[in-house]
Write a protein that holds these residues in place. Structure first.
Motif, PDB file in Angstrom:
ATOM      1  N   GLY A 125      -4.403  -7.252  -0.730  1.00  0.00           N
ATOM      2  CA  GLY A 125      -4.884  -6.828   0.340  1.00  0.00           C
ATOM      3  C   GLY A 125      -4.848  -7.951   1.326  1.00  0.00           C
ATOM      4  O   GLY A 125      -4.046  -7.962   2.209  1.00  0.00           O
TER       5      GLY A 125
ATOM      6  N   GLN B 189      -4.296  -7.935   7.415  1.00  0.00           N
ATOM      7  CA  GLN B 189      -4.963  -7.365   6.395  1.00  0.00           C
ATOM      8  C   GLN B 189      -4.422  -5.884   5.888  1.00  0.00           C
ATOM      9  O   GLN B 189      -3.762  -5.190   7.005  1.00  0.00           O
ATOM     10  CB  GLN B 189      -6.391  -7.292   6.720  1.00  0.00           C
ATOM     11  CG  GLN B 189      -7.163  -6.443   5.452  1.00  0.00           C
ATOM     12  CD  GLN B 189      -8.568  -6.289   6.019  1.00  0.00           C
ATOM     13  OE1 GLN B 189      -9.369  -7.333   5.991  1.00  0.00           O
ATOM     14  NE2 GLN B 189      -9.125  -4.939   6.163  1.00  0.00           N
ATOM     15  N   THR B 190      -4.307  -5.666   4.775  1.00  0.00           N
ATOM     16  CA  THR B 190      -3.552  -4.590   4.485  1.00  0.00           C
ATOM     17  C   THR B 190      -4.624  -3.366   3.783  1.00  0.00           C
ATOM     18  O   THR B 190      -5.626  -3.944   3.014  1.00  0.00           O
ATOM     19  CB  THR B 190      -2.439  -4.587   3.283  1.00  0.00           C
ATOM     20  OG1 THR B 190      -2.823  -5.386   2.240  1.00  0.00           O
ATOM     21  CG2 THR B 190      -1.246  -5.565   3.893  1.00  0.00           C
TER      22      THR B 190
ATOM     23  N   VAL C 211      -6.380  -1.680   1.061  1.00  0.00           N
ATOM     24  CA  VAL C 211      -6.536  -1.819  -0.408  1.00  0.00           C
ATOM     25  C   VAL C 211      -8.041  -1.502  -0.645  1.00  0.00           C
ATOM     26  O   VAL C 211      -8.843  -2.403  -0.141  1.00  0.00           O
ATOM     27  CB  VAL C 211      -6.120  -2.954  -1.074  1.00  0.00           C
ATOM     28  CG1 VAL C 211      -6.669  -3.102  -2.500  1.00  0.00           C
ATOM     29  CG2 VAL C 211      -4.572  -3.391  -0.679  1.00  0.00           C
TER      30      VAL C 211
ATOM     31  N   GLN D 269     -10.726  -1.708   2.130  1.00  0.00           N
ATOM     32  CA  GLN D 269     -10.049  -2.451   3.280  1.00  0.00           C
ATOM     33  C   GLN D 269      -8.937  -1.432   4.004  1.00  0.00           C
ATOM     34  O   GLN D 269      -8.823  -0.408   3.255  1.00  0.00           O
ATOM     35  CB  GLN D 269      -9.210  -3.523   2.808  1.00  0.00           C
ATOM     36  CG  GLN D 269     -10.274  -4.768   2.380  1.00  0.00           C
ATOM     37  CD  GLN D 269      -9.304  -5.846   1.669  1.00  0.00           C
ATOM     38  OE1 GLN D 269      -8.094  -5.844   1.689  1.00  0.00           O
ATOM     39  NE2 GLN D 269     -10.037  -7.089   1.268  1.00  0.00           N
TER      40      GLN D 269
END
Length: 199
Positions: free
Chosen positions: A125, A151-152, A154, A157
């Motif tokens: 993430g 930020q990704t 995951v 998140q």
């Protein structure tokens, strides 16, 4: 009014309540047949789905590739690349802080070979490294779309995209913008139109 009730003496007996009657052995046999057909149908459906998945994976094996690599801090410029047929994606970066992080690079071609994509990201993430620079280059394709994330998505998140002012996009590369990039990077996605007519 009297209700007559007779219970079956054998498997072939009849149950009657005065309102309706049915033959127990016939009913049970019919239900068993239905259940057997249902199980057979479920098995066939599962086999069919498995076949479809296997065929799809074989068909797309030469269309996608995903590789693991370590993003290493230390301030030294590092490069990682992946090639698919005659198309290539190269990720160049320098970062500081912490320890090595495991990242992935995935490259892919559309079914008609018209589009080539490249994604570089941290599967966990969010990266906690301090990036001083980054660049993604495509060879054999003209970039039509690119986006970068700090930020990704995951777990709980969510995707957090970099501001467009933080990086530059040209026909062949995506590069951090000096003085505007805030040093956070967790994912980079680039999609280009292939130049197979020119190659």
């Amino acid at each position: 009014m009297k209700t007559q009730l007779s219970l079956p003496m054998k498997n072939t007996g009849t149950v009657s309540t005065g309102v309706f009657s049915f033959t127990t052995s016939t009913q049970i046999s019919h239900l068993e047949s239905i259940m057997a057909c249902k199980d057979l149908l479920n098995s066939c459906v599962k086999l069919l789905l498995l076949s479809v998945v296997l065929c799809a994976s074989r068909a797309s094996a030469d269309k996608t590739k995903t590789l693991d690599f370590d993003v290493k801090p230390g301030g030294v410029v590092q490069t990682f690349s992946a090639k698919l047929k005659k198309y290539k994606c190269t990720f160049t970066y320098a970062c500081q802080g912490g320890t090595n992080e495991q990242w992935q690079m995935s490259v892919g071609l559309s079914d008609d070979d018209q589009m080539f994509s490249c994604s570089v990201w941290r599967p966990q993430g969010k990266s906690y490294l301090f990036f001083t620079q980054f660049k993604a280059e495509l060879k054999g394709a003209k970039i039509e779309y690119a986006t970068a994330y700090s930020q990704t998505a995951v777990g709980e998140q969510r995707d957090v995209a970099l501001k467009e002012e933080e990086y530059n996009v040209s026909e062949s590369s995506v590069t951090h913008r000096e003085g505007k990039f805030h040093s956070e990077l967790s994912k980079l996605t680039v999609i280009g139109r292939t130049r197979h007519d020119e190659l």
